[in-house]
Scaffold this motif. Structure first.
Motif, mmCIF file in Angstrom:
data_model
loop_
_atom_site.group_PDB
_atom_site.id
_atom_site.type_symbol
_atom_site.label_atom_id
_atom_site.label_comp_id
_atom_site.label_asym_id
_atom_site.label_seq_id
_atom_site.Cartn_x
_atom_site.Cartn_y
_atom_site.Cartn_z
ATOM 1 N N GLY A 93 49.266 -11.498 22.581
ATOM 2 C CA GLY A 93 48.918 -10.186 21.786
ATOM 3 C C GLY A 93 49.685 -9.109 22.554
ATOM 4 O O GLY A 93 48.975 -8.134 22.575
ATOM 5 N N LYS A 94 50.930 -9.313 22.931
ATOM 6 C CA LYS A 94 51.574 -8.452 23.608
ATOM 7 C C LYS A 94 51.859 -7.123 22.902
ATOM 8 O O LYS A 94 52.353 -7.216 21.719
ATOM 9 C CB LYS A 94 52.731 -8.856 24.315
ATOM 10 N N CYS A 95 51.609 -6.073 23.024
ATOM 11 C CA CYS A 95 51.911 -4.866 22.375
ATOM 12 C C CYS A 95 52.192 -3.751 23.147
ATOM 13 O O CYS A 95 51.753 -3.822 24.448
ATOM 14 C CB CYS A 95 50.935 -4.640 21.152
ATOM 15 N N ARG A 96 52.089 -2.432 22.967
ATOM 16 C CA ARG A 96 52.169 -1.170 23.604
ATOM 17 C C ARG A 96 51.163 -0.030 23.151
ATOM 18 O O ARG A 96 51.070 -0.062 21.986
ATOM 19 C CB ARG A 96 53.468 -0.521 23.686
ATOM 20 N N MET A 97 50.524 0.628 23.970
ATOM 21 C CA MET A 97 49.973 1.931 23.710
ATOM 22 C C MET A 97 51.081 2.981 23.794
ATOM 23 O O MET A 97 51.603 3.098 24.924
ATOM 24 C CB MET A 97 48.709 2.027 24.843
ATOM 25 N N ALA A 98 50.933 3.678 22.483
ATOM 26 C CA ALA A 98 52.126 4.635 22.501
ATOM 27 C C ALA A 98 51.674 5.782 21.924
ATOM 28 O O ALA A 98 50.772 5.990 21.365
ATOM 29 C CB ALA A 98 53.481 4.063 21.904
ATOM 30 N N VAL A 99 52.335 7.107 22.094
ATOM 31 C CA VAL A 99 52.402 8.186 21.627
ATOM 32 C C VAL A 99 53.156 8.235 20.209
ATOM 33 O O VAL A 99 54.479 8.017 20.546
ATOM 34 C CB VAL A 99 52.509 9.576 22.287
ATOM 35 N N ALA A 100 52.806 8.564 19.219
ATOM 36 C CA ALA A 100 53.930 8.388 17.888
ATOM 37 C C ALA A 100 53.746 9.867 17.364
ATOM 38 O O ALA A 100 52.626 10.379 17.289
ATOM 39 C CB ALA A 100 53.465 7.385 17.196
ATOM 40 N N SER A 154 46.875 16.107 12.728
ATOM 41 C CA SER A 154 46.861 16.071 14.132
ATOM 42 C C SER A 154 48.451 16.205 14.217
ATOM 43 O O SER A 154 49.323 16.143 13.349
ATOM 44 C CB SER A 154 46.659 14.583 15.033
ATOM 45 N N ASP A 155 49.082 16.568 15.542
ATOM 46 C CA ASP A 155 50.536 16.496 15.867
ATOM 47 C C ASP A 155 50.882 15.059 15.989
ATOM 48 O O ASP A 155 51.972 14.674 15.489
ATOM 49 C CB ASP A 155 50.905 17.467 17.088
ATOM 50 N N VAL A 156 50.198 14.352 16.891
ATOM 51 C CA VAL A 156 50.695 12.982 17.120
ATOM 52 C C VAL A 156 49.467 12.148 17.179
ATOM 53 O O VAL A 156 48.458 12.596 16.988
ATOM 54 C CB VAL A 156 51.127 13.174 18.732
ATOM 55 N N ILE A 157 49.704 10.886 17.368
ATOM 56 C CA ILE A 157 48.723 9.917 17.668
ATOM 57 C C ILE A 157 48.834 9.101 18.846
ATOM 58 O O ILE A 157 49.849 8.968 19.276
ATOM 59 C CB ILE A 157 48.449 8.859 16.317
ATOM 60 N N VAL A 158 47.764 8.479 19.417
ATOM 61 C CA VAL A 158 48.070 7.801 20.332
ATOM 62 C C VAL A 158 47.153 6.239 19.824
ATOM 63 O O VAL A 158 46.034 6.089 19.298
ATOM 64 C CB VAL A 158 47.159 8.014 21.571
ATOM 65 N N ASP A 159 48.201 5.406 19.821
ATOM 66 C CA ASP A 159 47.851 3.999 18.989
ATOM 67 C C ASP A 159 48.604 2.738 19.509
ATOM 68 O O ASP A 159 49.557 2.884 20.301
ATOM 69 C CB ASP A 159 47.853 4.121 17.409
ATOM 70 N N ILE A 160 48.102 1.667 19.312
ATOM 71 C CA ILE A 160 48.827 0.580 19.422
ATOM 72 C C ILE A 160 50.042 0.316 18.630
ATOM 73 O O ILE A 160 49.959 0.377 17.252
ATOM 74 C CB ILE A 160 47.748 -0.801 19.515
ATOM 75 N N GLU A 169 56.875 2.502 8.343
ATOM 76 C CA GLU A 169 56.431 2.833 6.945
ATOM 77 C C GLU A 169 55.888 3.967 6.512
ATOM 78 O O GLU A 169 55.549 4.349 5.495
ATOM 79 C CB GLU A 169 55.634 1.310 6.369
ATOM 80 N N ASN A 170 55.356 4.765 7.773
ATOM 81 C CA ASN A 170 54.908 5.989 7.555
ATOM 82 C C ASN A 170 55.635 7.099 8.160
ATOM 83 O O ASN A 170 55.004 8.164 8.485
ATOM 84 C CB ASN A 170 53.305 5.945 8.309
ATOM 85 N N ASP A 171 56.979 6.946 8.460
ATOM 86 C CA ASP A 171 57.847 7.919 8.609
ATOM 87 C C ASP A 171 57.680 8.447 10.023
ATOM 88 O O ASP A 171 57.671 9.493 10.434
ATOM 89 C CB ASP A 171 58.268 8.917 7.659
ATOM 90 N N LEU A 172 56.999 7.665 11.006
ATOM 91 C CA LEU A 172 56.670 7.850 12.289
ATOM 92 C C LEU A 172 57.376 7.132 13.136
ATOM 93 O O LEU A 172 57.932 6.081 12.904
ATOM 94 C CB LEU A 172 54.950 7.783 12.631
ATOM 95 N N CYS A 173 57.495 7.611 14.399
ATOM 96 C CA CYS A 173 58.339 6.790 15.567
ATOM 97 C C CYS A 173 57.473 6.996 16.732
ATOM 98 O O CYS A 173 56.615 7.777 17.067
ATOM 99 C CB CYS A 173 59.649 7.107 15.784
ATOM 100 N N VAL A 174 57.741 6.144 17.842
ATOM 101 C CA VAL A 174 57.463 6.118 19.254
ATOM 102 C C VAL A 174 57.957 7.407 19.825
ATOM 103 O O VAL A 174 59.109 7.681 19.994
ATOM 104 C CB VAL A 174 57.568 4.885 19.889
ATOM 105 N N TYR A 175 57.089 8.165 20.470
ATOM 106 C CA TYR A 175 57.412 9.329 21.293
ATOM 107 C C TYR A 175 57.392 9.435 22.627
ATOM 108 O O TYR A 175 58.467 9.564 23.325
ATOM 109 C CB TYR A 175 56.748 10.445 20.813
ATOM 110 N N GLU A 176 56.488 8.717 23.106
ATOM 111 C CA GLU A 176 56.332 8.323 24.644
ATOM 112 C C GLU A 176 55.505 6.901 24.621
ATOM 113 O O GLU A 176 54.438 6.849 23.831
ATOM 114 C CB GLU A 176 55.402 9.212 25.262
ATOM 115 N N GLU A 177 56.120 5.913 25.404
ATOM 116 C CA GLU A 177 55.127 4.709 25.767
ATOM 117 C C GLU A 177 54.153 5.358 26.960
ATOM 118 O O GLU A 177 54.492 5.691 27.908
ATOM 119 C CB GLU A 177 56.092 3.587 26.330
#
Ligand code: PRP
Length: 218
Positions: A93-100, A154-160, A169-177
């Protein structure tokens, strides 16, 4: 308390992989593979009882002793800090918590005010932004977080982020890991003492399986 080892498994694909590893470790429960809506399965011969629970609820069952052990994501352990032992990194279940953020977002443009952050992981987000000294305004949501910046909530999200498909698919990208995440074997602190032998047998086998898998991948 029963002598059986009570195990909370996260419902879904991750839980099925975890069960396969437990089975290999000698904690088999063949009835669990019967595809029905039952949620509790036991095999007295192997001394084991499994429950399928919502992944985010595993730590609650284990913390309160309804399950002796379980498998929970590091995201949940960091967010809710349950009082449990963390025994093993299952390397699943490897993934990352990131700001997108929306493609092209630059925090320099929003510096003059608190950053609006939508997330399910309020504590992780607060800790992260405190560590970099950034003021934030938290908006707690329960799902479909990706929509928030698109609608200006919101400006950003914090999510997995796992594959990155949902962001793309929602025109977002990872901003910070923020952190790497993976599934962890956890145990109830009191029950661990009474069922140490079985738990040790299980963790030793799981560790061996993980080592073999890592060698094969290398
Ligand atoms: C998580 C997360 C993202 C998605 C990321 O949601 O919240 O929405 O997975 O995966 P990806 O990078 O592979 O697209 P989950 O499916 O756990 O459901 P949720 O909406 O309940 O958070």
């Amino acid at each position: 308390m029963s002598d059986m080892l009570n195990i909370a498994l996260p419902k879904g694909r991750l839980g099925e992989k975890v069960y396969a590893m437990f089975e290999k470790a000698g904690f088999e429960c063949p009835s669990i593979r019967e595809n029905n809506r039952k949620l509790i399965f036991e095999n007295p011969e192997a001394g084991v009882r499994y429950f399928w629970v919502k992944p985010s609820d595993v730590a609650i069952y284990v913390e309160r002793g309804a399950a002796d052990i379980g498998v929970a994501g590091k995201d949940i352990l960091l967010e809710y800090a349950p009082d449990v032992y963390e025994l093993l990194d299952m390397q699943l279940g490897k993934c990352r918590m990131a700001v997108a953020a929306p493609v092209g977002f630059n925090d320099d443009d929003t510096r003059r005010r608190p950053l609006k952050v939508a997330t399910k992981f309020e504590n992780i987000a607060r800790r992260y932004y405190a560590s970099i000294g950034r003021d934030i305004d938290i908006i707690h949501l329960n799902g479909s977080i990706e929509i928030a910046p698109i609608l200006g909530l919101s400006d950003v999200i914090v999510d997995i982020v796992e594959t990155g498909t949902t962001l793309k698919e929602n025109d977002l990208c990872v901003y910070e890991e923020i952190l790497p995440i993976s599934a962890r074997l956890i145990a109830n602190k009191a029950n661990f003492k009474f069922k140490q032998q079985a738990i040790r047998k299980l963790t030793d086998s799981l560790q061996e399986q993980i080592n073999t898998r890592t060698e094969v991948q290398a």
